[in-house]
Design an enzyme around this catalytic site. Structure first.
Site, PDB file in Angstrom:
ATOM      1  N   ASP A 128      -0.262   4.438   1.225  1.00 37.30           N
ATOM      2  CA  ASP A 128      -1.473   5.129   1.772  1.00 37.30           C
ATOM      3  C   ASP A 128      -0.580   5.314   3.412  1.00 37.30           C
ATOM      4  O   ASP A 128      -0.525   6.732   3.466  1.00 37.30           O
ATOM      5  CB  ASP A 128      -2.713   5.065   1.939  1.00 37.30           C
ATOM      6  CG  ASP A 128      -2.836   3.382   3.085  1.00 37.30           C
ATOM      7  OD1 ASP A 128      -1.694   3.101   3.344  1.00 37.30           O
ATOM      8  OD2 ASP A 128      -3.713   2.403   2.221  1.00 37.30           O
ATOM      9  N   CYS A 184      14.348  23.116  -9.760  1.00 37.55           N
ATOM     10  CA  CYS A 184      14.365  23.588 -10.575  1.00 37.55           C
ATOM     11  C   CYS A 184      14.198  22.930 -12.495  1.00 37.55           C
ATOM     12  O   CYS A 184      14.382  23.785 -13.431  1.00 37.55           O
ATOM     13  CB  CYS A 184      15.954  22.323 -11.246  1.00 37.55           C
ATOM     14  SG  CYS A 184      14.894  20.622 -11.185  1.00 37.55           S
ATOM     15  N   GLY A 190      -5.573  -9.377   3.466  1.00 39.70           N
ATOM     16  CA  GLY A 190      -6.356  -8.169   2.571  1.00 39.70           C
ATOM     17  C   GLY A 190      -4.925  -7.775   1.107  1.00 39.70           C
ATOM     18  O   GLY A 190      -5.493  -6.563   0.448  1.00 39.70           O
ATOM     19  N   ASN A 216      -8.506 -13.025   5.256  1.00 44.32           N
ATOM     20  CA  ASN A 216      -9.325 -12.329   3.530  1.00 44.32           C
ATOM     21  C   ASN A 216     -10.269 -12.947   3.186  1.00 44.32           C
ATOM     22  O   ASN A 216     -10.785 -14.889   3.108  1.00 44.32           O
ATOM     23  CB  ASN A 216      -8.264 -12.943   2.172  1.00 44.32           C
ATOM     24  CG  ASN A 216      -8.477 -12.337   0.793  1.00 44.32           C
ATOM     25  OD1 ASN A 216      -9.815 -11.837   1.249  1.00 44.32           O
ATOM     26  ND2 ASN A 216      -7.562 -11.367   0.070  1.00 44.32           N
ATOM     27  N   PRO A 217     -12.064 -11.861   3.479  1.00 49.61           N
ATOM     28  CA  PRO A 217     -12.331 -13.023   3.138  1.00 49.61           C
ATOM     29  C   PRO A 217     -13.036 -13.681   1.905  1.00 49.61           C
ATOM     30  O   PRO A 217     -13.375 -14.770   2.169  1.00 49.61           O
ATOM     31  CB  PRO A 217     -13.335 -11.460   3.319  1.00 49.61           C
ATOM     32  CG  PRO A 217     -12.438 -10.097   3.159  1.00 49.61           C
ATOM     33  CD  PRO A 217     -11.130 -10.390   3.574  1.00 49.61           C
ATOM     34  N   ASN A 256       0.341  -1.155  -0.276  1.00 45.53           N
ATOM     35  CA  ASN A 256      -0.277  -0.098   0.319  1.00 45.53           C
ATOM     36  C   ASN A 256       0.745   1.294   0.007  1.00 45.53           C
ATOM     37  O   ASN A 256       1.672   1.340   0.877  1.00 45.53           O
ATOM     38  CB  ASN A 256      -0.793  -0.336   1.081  1.00 45.53           C
ATOM     39  CG  ASN A 256      -1.676  -1.443   1.198  1.00 45.53           C
ATOM     40  OD1 ASN A 256      -1.944  -2.092   0.105  1.00 45.53           O
ATOM     41  ND2 ASN A 256      -2.202  -1.718   2.321  1.00 45.53           N
ATOM     42  N   CYS A 297      11.985  15.717  -7.382  1.00 44.20           N
ATOM     43  CA  CYS A 297      11.767  15.760  -8.378  1.00 44.20           C
ATOM     44  C   CYS A 297      12.720  14.886  -9.232  1.00 44.20           C
ATOM     45  O   CYS A 297      13.512  14.484  -8.783  1.00 44.20           O
ATOM     46  CB  CYS A 297      12.543  17.136  -8.661  1.00 44.20           C
ATOM     47  SG  CYS A 297      13.121  17.612 -10.220  1.00 44.20           S
ATOM     48  N   HIS A 314       5.839  -0.418  -2.428  1.00 46.46           N
ATOM     49  CA  HIS A 314       5.546   0.111  -4.051  1.00 46.46           C
ATOM     50  C   HIS A 314       5.498   1.740  -3.308  1.00 46.46           C
ATOM     51  O   HIS A 314       4.824   2.162  -4.588  1.00 46.46           O
ATOM     52  CB  HIS A 314       3.834  -0.097  -4.445  1.00 46.46           C
ATOM     53  CG  HIS A 314       4.050  -2.091  -4.609  1.00 46.46           C
ATOM     54  ND1 HIS A 314       2.638  -2.280  -4.347  1.00 46.46           N
ATOM     55  CD2 HIS A 314       4.560  -2.189  -5.241  1.00 46.46           C
ATOM     56  CE1 HIS A 314       2.527  -3.498  -4.944  1.00 46.46           C
ATOM     57  NE2 HIS A 314       4.100  -3.916  -5.341  1.00 46.46           N
TER      58      HIS A 314
HETATM   59  P1  OAD Z   1      -6.333  -5.911  -4.416  1.00 43.62           P
HETATM   60  O1  OAD Z   1      -7.698  -5.693  -5.041  1.00 43.62           O
HETATM   61  O2  OAD Z   1      -5.685  -6.671  -5.406  1.00 43.62           O
HETATM   62  O3  OAD Z   1      -6.615  -6.746  -3.366  1.00 43.62           O
HETATM   63  C1  OAD Z   1      -7.450  -6.519  -2.718  1.00 43.62           C
HETATM   64  C2  OAD Z   1      -7.583  -8.057  -1.412  1.00 43.62           C
HETATM   65  O4  OAD Z   1      -7.926  -7.605  -0.297  1.00 43.62           O
HETATM   66  C3  OAD Z   1      -8.919  -8.753  -2.415  1.00 43.62           C
HETATM   67  O5  OAD Z   1      -8.272  -9.872  -2.061  1.00 43.62           O
HETATM   68  C4  OAD Z   1     -10.164  -8.412  -0.762  1.00 43.62           C
HETATM   69  O6  OAD Z   1     -10.975  -9.683  -0.729  1.00 43.62           O
HETATM   70  C5  OAD Z   1      -9.163  -8.320  -0.033  1.00 43.62           C
HETATM   71  N1  OAD Z   1     -10.258  -7.168   0.828  1.00 43.62           N
HETATM   72  C6  OAD Z   1     -11.349  -6.814   0.810  1.00 43.62           C
HETATM   73  N2  OAD Z   1     -11.353  -6.171   1.946  1.00 43.62           N
HETATM   74  C7  OAD Z   1     -10.831  -6.690   2.963  1.00 43.62           C
HETATM   75  C8  OAD Z   1     -10.923  -6.318   4.507  1.00 43.62           C
HETATM   76  N3  OAD Z   1     -11.859  -5.335   5.058  1.00 43.62           N
HETATM   77  N4  OAD Z   1     -10.131  -7.702   5.315  1.00 43.62           N
HETATM   78  C9  OAD Z   1      -9.393  -8.210   4.471  1.00 43.62           C
HETATM   79  N5  OAD Z   1      -9.258  -8.802   3.183  1.00 43.62           N
HETATM   80  C10 OAD Z   1      -9.638  -7.698   2.492  1.00 43.62           C
HETATM   81  O7  OAD Z   1      -4.958  -5.062  -3.891  1.00 43.62           O
HETATM   82  P2  OAD Z   1      -3.757  -5.659  -3.379  1.00 43.62           P
HETATM   83  O8  OAD Z   1      -3.694  -6.950  -3.719  1.00 43.62           O
HETATM   84  O9  OAD Z   1      -3.247  -5.053  -2.396  1.00 43.62           O
HETATM   85  O10 OAD Z   1       0.510  -2.193  -6.945  1.00 43.62           O
HETATM   86  O11 OAD Z   1      -2.696  -5.229  -5.372  1.00 43.62           O
HETATM   87  C11 OAD Z   1      -1.432  -5.685  -4.975  1.00 43.62           C
HETATM   88  C12 OAD Z   1      -0.777  -4.944  -6.067  1.00 43.62           C
HETATM   89  O12 OAD Z   1      -1.570  -4.523  -7.644  1.00 43.62           O
HETATM   90  C13 OAD Z   1      -0.963  -2.719  -5.558  1.00 43.62           C
HETATM   91  O13 OAD Z   1       0.088  -2.604  -4.610  1.00 43.62           O
HETATM   92  C14 OAD Z   1      -1.425  -2.300  -6.593  1.00 43.62           C
HETATM   93  C15 OAD Z   1      -1.834  -3.400  -7.474  1.00 43.62           C
HETATM   94  O14 OAD Z   1      -1.452  -2.976  -8.844  1.00 43.62           O
HETATM   95  C16 OAD Z   1       1.089  -0.834  -7.657  1.00 43.62           C
HETATM   96  O15 OAD Z   1      -0.388  -0.060  -7.877  1.00 43.62           O
HETATM   97  C17 OAD Z   1       2.227  -1.240  -7.792  1.00 43.62           C
END
Ligand code: OAD
Length: 258
Positions: free
Chosen positions: A115, A163, A201, A227-228, A113, A138, A130
């Site tokens: 954030d 710059c 998640g 993960n749900p 993340n 810059c 990430h």
């Molecule tokens: P995803 O959107 O691919 O997956 C989010 C996961 O969180 C899913 O499997 C959901 O089921 C789960 N989820 C949703 N709500 C939840 C909760 N309250 N508690 C627990 N799990 C929950 O997101 P990421 O796996 O983070 O990269 O994606 C990986 C990367 O893909 C990101 O960092 C981004 C993207 O491309 C870049 O931007 C480089």
């Protein structure tokens, strides 16, 4: 076995591992920030769901390193949209619980993340693989700045005060390499070893997320997925807690804080 009894069984088994554990790795993704109101990337309502940006290119193209080189304003429009989704949001109970685990264990957090919520919540050993939207830099002179949000940016792409070069956030765009210092730190941590590895998640699509869990399997390190929904990791881990992050982490916390 019902879903609830399977869940309780996993929690019981995990309690034994937690008793013995000293070092824990949490690998987190967008799902942990969902309870802060941030959208995930994939799935219903996800940022990538059936989306083309206003410039009529797929999001992966708009948010790529190649597009940033050629037309930084296109990439910036999308980055700005991403940042707006985080603006005003803050860390939630799940981030806080992970930080609290440090009272009992040596904890490392590898997050995908951007954030910054893990640090905000008090975790001290966080690898933001990430990057972080709040770190701007810059592309010409390397001048860096920390920002609270992007409200002050009045032109796209924003230009450097020093710059006049194009500024970018220090986040990984599609097609770009991961930041070497973060990769190295993570490699070192994995070499030192963990007693428990917990995915929270994330859809765990990238090899650098999946591979350590595959390696853990062969070395006998216990693994957990919170993960749900099911992911590619689900069949690999030793324990699956199919619930939202704050709920699963609160139950784990109750096991150790008795
Ligand atoms: P995803 O959107 O691919 O997956 C989010 C996961 O969180 C899913 O499997 C959901 O089921 C789960 N989820 C949703 N709500 C939840 C909760 N309250 N508690 C627990 N799990 C929950 O997101 P990421 O796996 O983070 O990269 O994606 C990986 C990367 O893909 C990101 O960092 C981004 C993207 O491309 C870049 O931007 C480089």
């Amino acid at each position: 076995m019902t879903r609830e009894s399977a869940f309780s069984f996993s929690i019981d088994q995990l309690s034994k591992h937690l008793e013995r554990a000293e070092r824990i790795l949490f690998v987190t993704g967008a799902g942990i920030s969902a309870e802060s109101g941030l959208p995930t990337y994939r799935g219903i309502g996800g940022l990538y769901e059936d989306r083309h940006c206003n410039d009529e290119v797929p999001i992966e193209v708009a948010l790529s390193g190649a597009m940033f080189q050629q037309r930084p304003e296109v990439t910036w429009r999308y980055i700005l949209e991403l940042e707006r989704t985080c603006r005003g949001a803050r860390h939630n109970q799940a981030h806080e619980l992970i930080a609290r685990f440090e009272r009992h264990f040596e904890v490392c957090v590898l997050t995908q993340n951007v954030d910054g919520f893990h640090r905000d919540a008090g975790s001290s050993d966080v690898i933001e693989i990430h990057g972080n939207l709040k770190h701007l830099q810059c592309t010409r002179c390397g001048h860096g700045q920390e920002v609270v949000n992007y409200e002050h940016l009045d032109r796209l792409p924003p230009l450097c005060d020093e710059c006049g070069g194009v500024i970018r956030p220090r986040v990984v765009l599609f097609g770009e390499w991961l930041p070497e210092p973060g990769v190295e730190r993570f490699r070192d941590k994995l070499e030192q070893g963990f007693d428990l590895m917990v995915s929270v998640g994330t859809s765990a699509l990238f090899p650098y997320i999946m591979d350590p869990f595959v390696a853990a399997k062969s070395s006998g390190t216990p693994t957990v997925e919170i993960n749900p929904a099911e992911t590619d990791l689900s069949s690999l881990v030793d324990f699956r807690l199919p619930t939202i992050a704050s709920d699963a982490l609160a139950r784990l916390w109750r096991l150790i804080d008795t």
